[in-house]
Scaffold this motif. Structure first.
Motif, PDB file in Angstrom:
ATOM      1  N   PRO A 158       0.802  -1.239   0.000  1.00 44.76           N
ATOM      2  CA  PRO A 158       0.000   0.000   0.000  1.00 44.76           C
ATOM      3  C   PRO A 158       0.831   1.283   0.000  1.00 44.76           C
ATOM      4  N   LEU A 159       2.145   1.161   0.166  1.00 47.17           N
ATOM      5  CA  LEU A 159       2.981   2.362   0.117  1.00 47.17           C
ATOM      6  C   LEU A 159       3.032   2.955  -1.287  1.00 47.17           C
ATOM      7  N   PHE A 160       2.658   2.170  -2.285  1.00 46.04           N
ATOM      8  CA  PHE A 160       2.805   2.600  -3.672  1.00 46.04           C
ATOM      9  C   PHE A 160       1.490   3.036  -4.310  1.00 46.04           C
ATOM     10  N   HIS A 161       0.399   2.916  -3.586  1.00 44.21           N
ATOM     11  CA  HIS A 161      -0.880   3.402  -4.087  1.00 44.21           C
ATOM     12  C   HIS A 161      -1.812   3.649  -2.913  1.00 44.21           C
ATOM     13  N   ASN A 162      -2.787   4.493  -3.121  1.00 45.63           N
ATOM     14  CA  ASN A 162      -3.766   4.802  -2.074  1.00 45.63           C
ATOM     15  C   ASN A 162      -4.910   3.797  -2.167  1.00 45.63           C
ATOM     16  N   THR A 163      -5.047   2.949  -1.172  1.00 44.82           N
ATOM     17  CA  THR A 163      -6.080   1.913  -1.213  1.00 44.82           C
ATOM     18  C   THR A 163      -7.476   2.473  -1.024  1.00 44.82           C
ATOM     19  N   GLY A 164      -7.597   3.583  -0.297  1.00 46.88           N
ATOM     20  CA  GLY A 164      -8.913   4.136  -0.001  1.00 46.88           C
ATOM     21  C   GLY A 164      -9.643   3.381   1.098  1.00 46.88           C
ATOM     22  N   LEU A 165      -8.969   2.419   1.716  1.00 42.32           N
ATOM     23  CA  LEU A 165      -9.595   1.610   2.759  1.00 42.32           C
ATOM     24  C   LEU A 165      -9.425   2.264   4.127  1.00 42.32           C
ATOM     25  N   ALA A 166     -10.376   1.991   5.016  1.00 44.68           N
ATOM     26  CA  ALA A 166     -10.221   2.395   6.404  1.00 44.68           C
ATOM     27  C   ALA A 166      -9.021   1.646   6.991  1.00 44.68           C
ATOM     28  N   GLU A 167      -8.326   2.279   7.934  1.00 44.73           N
ATOM     29  CA  GLU A 167      -7.093   1.696   8.456  1.00 44.73           C
ATOM     30  C   GLU A 167      -7.304   0.321   9.071  1.00 44.73           C
ATOM     31  N   ASP A 168      -8.378   0.129   9.827  1.00 43.92           N
ATOM     32  CA  ASP A 168      -8.609  -1.171  10.458  1.00 43.92           C
ATOM     33  C   ASP A 168      -8.818  -2.267   9.415  1.00 43.92           C
ATOM     34  N   ARG A 169      -9.538  -1.926   8.347  1.00 43.01           N
ATOM     35  CA  ARG A 169      -9.763  -2.909   7.282  1.00 43.01           C
ATOM     36  C   ARG A 169      -8.457  -3.217   6.567  1.00 43.01           C
ATOM     37  N   LEU A 170      -7.644  -2.189   6.339  1.00 42.92           N
ATOM     38  CA  LEU A 170      -6.357  -2.396   5.682  1.00 42.92           C
ATOM     39  C   LEU A 170      -5.445  -3.265   6.539  1.00 42.92           C
ATOM     40  N   ARG A 171      -5.431  -3.027   7.832  1.00 41.59           N
ATOM     41  CA  ARG A 171      -4.623  -3.866   8.737  1.00 41.59           C
ATOM     42  C   ARG A 171      -5.050  -5.332   8.612  1.00 41.59           C
ATOM     43  N   ALA A 172      -6.356  -5.566   8.630  1.00 43.58           N
ATOM     44  CA  ALA A 172      -6.876  -6.937   8.576  1.00 43.58           C
ATOM     45  C   ALA A 172      -6.489  -7.616   7.265  1.00 43.58           C
ATOM     46  N   LEU A 173      -6.620  -6.905   6.149  1.00 45.04           N
ATOM     47  CA  LEU A 173      -6.312  -7.494   4.847  1.00 45.04           C
ATOM     48  C   LEU A 173      -4.815  -7.773   4.696  1.00 45.04           C
ATOM     49  N   LEU A 174      -3.977  -6.849   5.155  1.00 43.03           N
ATOM     50  CA  LEU A 174      -2.532  -7.058   5.047  1.00 43.03           C
ATOM     51  C   LEU A 174      -2.071  -8.218   5.925  1.00 43.03           C
ATOM     52  N   THR A 175      -2.661  -8.335   7.107  1.00 41.76           N
ATOM     53  CA  THR A 175      -2.328  -9.449   7.996  1.00 41.76           C
ATOM     54  C   THR A 175      -2.734 -10.775   7.361  1.00 41.76           C
ATOM     55  N   GLU A 176      -3.916 -10.799   6.779  1.00 41.59           N
ATOM     56  CA  GLU A 176      -4.399 -12.012   6.111  1.00 41.59           C
ATOM     57  C   GLU A 176      -3.490 -12.378   4.940  1.00 41.59           C
ATOM     58  N   ALA A 177      -3.101 -11.372   4.154  1.00 39.44           N
ATOM     59  CA  ALA A 177      -2.224 -11.620   3.011  1.00 39.44           C
ATOM     60  C   ALA A 177      -0.862 -12.142   3.463  1.00 39.44           C
ATOM     61  N   ALA A 178      -0.318 -11.560   4.537  1.00 38.02           N
ATOM     62  CA  ALA A 178       0.982 -11.995   5.050  1.00 38.02           C
ATOM     63  C   ALA A 178       0.942 -13.448   5.499  1.00 38.02           C
ATOM     64  N   ARG A 179      -0.100 -13.805   6.212  1.00 33.00           N
ATOM     65  CA  ARG A 179      -0.226 -15.187   6.681  1.00 33.00           C
ATOM     66  C   ARG A 179      -0.359 -16.146   5.508  1.00 33.00           C
ATOM     67  N   ALA A 180      -1.082 -15.728   4.475  1.00 36.03           N
ATOM     68  CA  ALA A 180      -1.257 -16.586   3.318  1.00 36.03           C
ATOM     69  C   ALA A 180       0.066 -16.820   2.596  1.00 36.03           C
ATOM     70  N   VAL A 181       0.858 -15.759   2.439  1.00 40.19           N
ATOM     71  CA  VAL A 181       2.159 -15.903   1.780  1.00 40.19           C
ATOM     72  C   VAL A 181       3.077 -16.808   2.597  1.00 40.19           C
ATOM     73  N   LEU A 182       3.045 -16.665   3.908  1.00 43.60           N
ATOM     74  CA  LEU A 182       3.894 -17.475   4.770  1.00 43.60           C
ATOM     75  C   LEU A 182       3.462 -18.942   4.815  1.00 43.60           C
ATOM     76  N   GLY A 183       2.179 -19.170   4.578  1.00 45.75           N
ATOM     77  CA  GLY A 183       1.683 -20.536   4.614  1.00 45.75           C
ATOM     78  C   GLY A 183       1.712 -21.156   5.993  1.00 45.75           C
ATOM     79  N   ILE A 184       1.554 -20.294   7.022  1.00 39.80           N
ATOM     80  CA  ILE A 184       1.601 -20.751   8.404  1.00 39.80           C
ATOM     81  C   ILE A 184       0.299 -20.400   9.093  1.00 39.80           C
ATOM     82  N   VAL A 185      -0.338 -21.354   9.732  1.00 40.97           N
ATOM     83  CA  VAL A 185      -1.559 -21.104  10.486  1.00 40.97           C
ATOM     84  C   VAL A 185      -1.172 -20.704  11.895  1.00 40.97           C
ATOM     85  N   THR A 186      -1.635 -19.514  12.332  1.00 36.32           N
ATOM     86  CA  THR A 186      -1.283 -19.050  13.674  1.00 36.32           C
ATOM     87  C   THR A 186      -2.501 -19.029  14.570  1.00 36.32           C
TER      88      THR A 186
END
Length: 200
Positions: A172-200
């Motif tokens: 998101p540093l390279f474009h404005n998502t237009g999302l509320a911060e809490d929603r952006l936090r949730a989506l980025l966390t979900e994406a990070a976990r998916a890339v890592l392939g680790i269930v926490t």
């Protein structure tokens, strides 16, 4: 030394302890908006509420202001990382907390994160190398955790995954998502976990 009015003791000039922080905050804002080369010392001083020459009481040059900004960024990340590792034995939980810290840096400190990413190559070579060494130290703990949690990955593969997850979080540093911060936090966390392939 001349006497002060009414015979009172002469006052000594005290340095504002917050001035350095104001300079760094002003520099981060201006550089994020205009780029490092387009910003002058005088502009930074005006934004910080001091004269441009006053900045030289704290920093030797404009590059030194940028170096101080970046040192603070990576030192804070390293400090938080070490605190996480010192206070939890649950490796998956530790990795989850590292994700949360990186997400918070990108979302809450977006302006500073943009400056760091875009301007690190404008530093003197010695400072750039030193900061990149700190970056590697920070990422090394991520790699260690991924190696422990993903035994199916080689060390090289684990490093690739770590760089991919950092890239996903910082996207998101390279474009404005237009999302509320809490929603952006949730989506980025979900994406990070998916890339890592680790269930926490």
């Amino acid at each position: 030394m001349p006497a002060s009015p009414a015979g009172a003791p002469a006052s000594t000039r005290t340095r504002d302890p917050e001035r350095k922080n104001r300079i760094l905050a002003a520099a981060a804002d201006l550089v994020a908006r205009k780029g490092f080369h387009a910003v002058s010392i005088a502009e930074i001083g005006a934004a910080a509420g001091i004269t441009g020459s006053g900045i030289y009481r704290h920093f030797d040059s404009k590059s030194a202001v940028l170096v101080a900004l970046f040192d603070r960024v990576i030192d804070d990340l390293l400090h938080d990382e070490q605190q996480i590792l010192d206070t939890t034995d649950d490796l998956a939980r530790a990795l989850d907390l590292l994700i949360a810290g990186q997400v918070e840096f990108v979302v809450a400190d977006r302006e500073l994160a943009q400056v760091y990413y875009n301007e690190i190559n404008n530093l003197p070579d010695e400072d750039s190398r030193r900061l990149r060494r700190k970056q590697r130290l920070y990422l090394e703990e991520w790699v260690h955790l991924v190696n422990e949690l993903r035994e199916d990955l080689s060390d090289t593969e684990a490093r690739t995954v770590v760089h991919a997850v950092i890239g996903a979080i910082q996207s998101p540093l390279f474009h404005n998502t237009g999302l509320a911060e809490d929603r952006l936090r949730a989506l980025l966390t979900e994406a990070a976990r998916a890339v890592l392939g680790i269930v926490t």
